[in-house]
Design a protein around this motif. Structure first.
Motif, PDB file in Angstrom:
ATOM      1  N   LEU A 181       0.858  -1.180   0.000  1.00 48.04           N
ATOM      2  CA  LEU A 181       0.000   0.000   0.000  1.00 48.04           C
ATOM      3  C   LEU A 181       0.893   1.228   0.000  1.00 48.04           C
ATOM      4  CD1 LEU A 181      -2.892   1.099   0.083  1.00 48.04           C
ATOM      5  CD2 LEU A 181      -2.704   1.100   2.585  1.00 48.04           C
ATOM      6  N   MET A 182       0.669   2.107  -0.974  1.00 53.10           N
ATOM      7  CA  MET A 182       1.480   3.304  -1.138  1.00 53.10           C
ATOM      8  C   MET A 182       0.630   4.542  -0.857  1.00 53.10           C
ATOM      9  SD  MET A 182       4.192   1.689  -2.185  1.00 53.10           S
ATOM     10  CE  MET A 182       5.329   2.905  -2.784  1.00 53.10           C
TER      11      MET A 182
ATOM     12  N   VAL B 297       3.387   2.414   2.821  1.00 57.20           N
ATOM     13  CA  VAL B 297       2.711   2.525   4.108  1.00 57.20           C
ATOM     14  C   VAL B 297       2.790   1.186   4.838  1.00 57.20           C
ATOM     15  CG1 VAL B 297       0.456   2.873   5.186  1.00 57.20           C
ATOM     16  CG2 VAL B 297       1.152   4.309   3.262  1.00 57.20           C
ATOM     17  N   GLY B 298       2.691   0.123   4.086  1.00 55.75           N
ATOM     18  CA  GLY B 298       2.736  -1.220   4.658  1.00 55.75           C
ATOM     19  C   GLY B 298       2.573  -2.236   3.554  1.00 55.75           C
ATOM     20  N   ARG B 299       2.738  -3.517   3.923  1.00 51.79           N
ATOM     21  CA  ARG B 299       2.645  -4.568   2.912  1.00 51.79           C
ATOM     22  C   ARG B 299       2.071  -5.848   3.483  1.00 51.79           C
ATOM     23  NH1 ARG B 299       8.681  -5.794   0.939  1.00 51.79           N
ATOM     24  NH2 ARG B 299       8.746  -3.544   0.777  1.00 51.79           N
TER      25      ARG B 299
ATOM     26  N   LEU C 161      -5.738  -6.168   4.603  1.00 47.29           N
ATOM     27  CA  LEU C 161      -5.772  -4.941   3.813  1.00 47.29           C
ATOM     28  C   LEU C 161      -6.444  -3.820   4.605  1.00 47.29           C
ATOM     29  CD1 LEU C 161      -5.058  -3.694   1.074  1.00 47.29           C
ATOM     30  CD2 LEU C 161      -7.307  -4.448   0.259  1.00 47.29           C
ATOM     31  N   GLY C 162      -7.488  -4.154   5.333  1.00 45.49           N
ATOM     32  CA  GLY C 162      -8.160  -3.160   6.172  1.00 45.49           C
ATOM     33  C   GLY C 162      -7.229  -2.577   7.220  1.00 45.49           C
ATOM     34  N   VAL C 163      -6.381  -3.400   7.805  1.00 50.72           N
ATOM     35  CA  VAL C 163      -5.403  -2.921   8.785  1.00 50.72           C
ATOM     36  C   VAL C 163      -4.443  -1.933   8.127  1.00 50.72           C
ATOM     37  CG1 VAL C 163      -3.458  -3.619  10.237  1.00 50.72           C
ATOM     38  CG2 VAL C 163      -5.569  -4.939  10.273  1.00 50.72           C
TER      39      VAL C 163
ATOM     40  N   ASN D 283     -15.666   4.301   6.837  1.00 45.03           N
ATOM     41  CA  ASN D 283     -14.442   3.600   7.230  1.00 45.03           C
ATOM     42  C   ASN D 283     -14.383   2.277   6.483  1.00 45.03           C
ATOM     43  OD1 ASN D 283     -12.373   2.235   8.432  1.00 45.03           O
ATOM     44  ND2 ASN D 283     -13.128   2.437  10.511  1.00 45.03           N
ATOM     45  N   ILE D 284     -13.470   2.134   5.530  1.00 46.94           N
ATOM     46  CA  ILE D 284     -13.442   0.938   4.702  1.00 46.94           C
ATOM     47  C   ILE D 284     -12.985  -0.273   5.471  1.00 46.94           C
ATOM     48  CG2 ILE D 284     -13.173   2.126   2.519  1.00 46.94           C
ATOM     49  CD1 ILE D 284     -10.236   1.535   2.635  1.00 46.94           C
TER      50      ILE D 284
END
Length: 100
Positions: free
Chosen positions: A59-60, A66-68, A82-84, A97-98
């Motif tokens: 995630l960019m 940002v994280g992976r 993915l939500g985290v 809030n997704i």
């Protein structure tokens, strides 16, 4: 998504998630960009660490990692992980809030 040809977990992700991902709120906020593991790292992206496993979902935010998620843990776990990741960045223009 960093992937490579012949990756069985990439194939499984492509079968289970890829058809619906662009139709989700997550897909709207983080469109999928595919990168081959063996190609040079794109100059417009900054990864925190080298990518060693496929698939790796990164995630960019403005070109910065940002994280992976390394590997594909299956459909049930993928969406939760993915939500985290999405909780780490502000979703511009979002009204819900997704991760919720």
């Amino acid at each position: 998504m960093v992937e490579e040809q012949g990756c069985l977990w990439c194939i499984r992700w492509n079968e289970e998630i890829a058809p619906i991902y662009p139709k989700t709120e997550e897909g709207a906020h983080a469109p999928l960009r595919r990168i081959d593991l063996h190609d040079p790292q794109p100059s417009d992206l900054t990864f925190k660490l080298p990518v060693r496993f496929t698939p790796t979902f990164i995630l960019m935010d403005n070109g910065i990692e940002v994280g992976r998620i390394e590997g594909y843990p299956g459909e049930d776990f993928f969406w939760g992980l993915l939500g985290v990741l999405f909780q780490r960045i502000p979703i511009r223009g979002a009204t819900t809030n997704i991760a919720g």
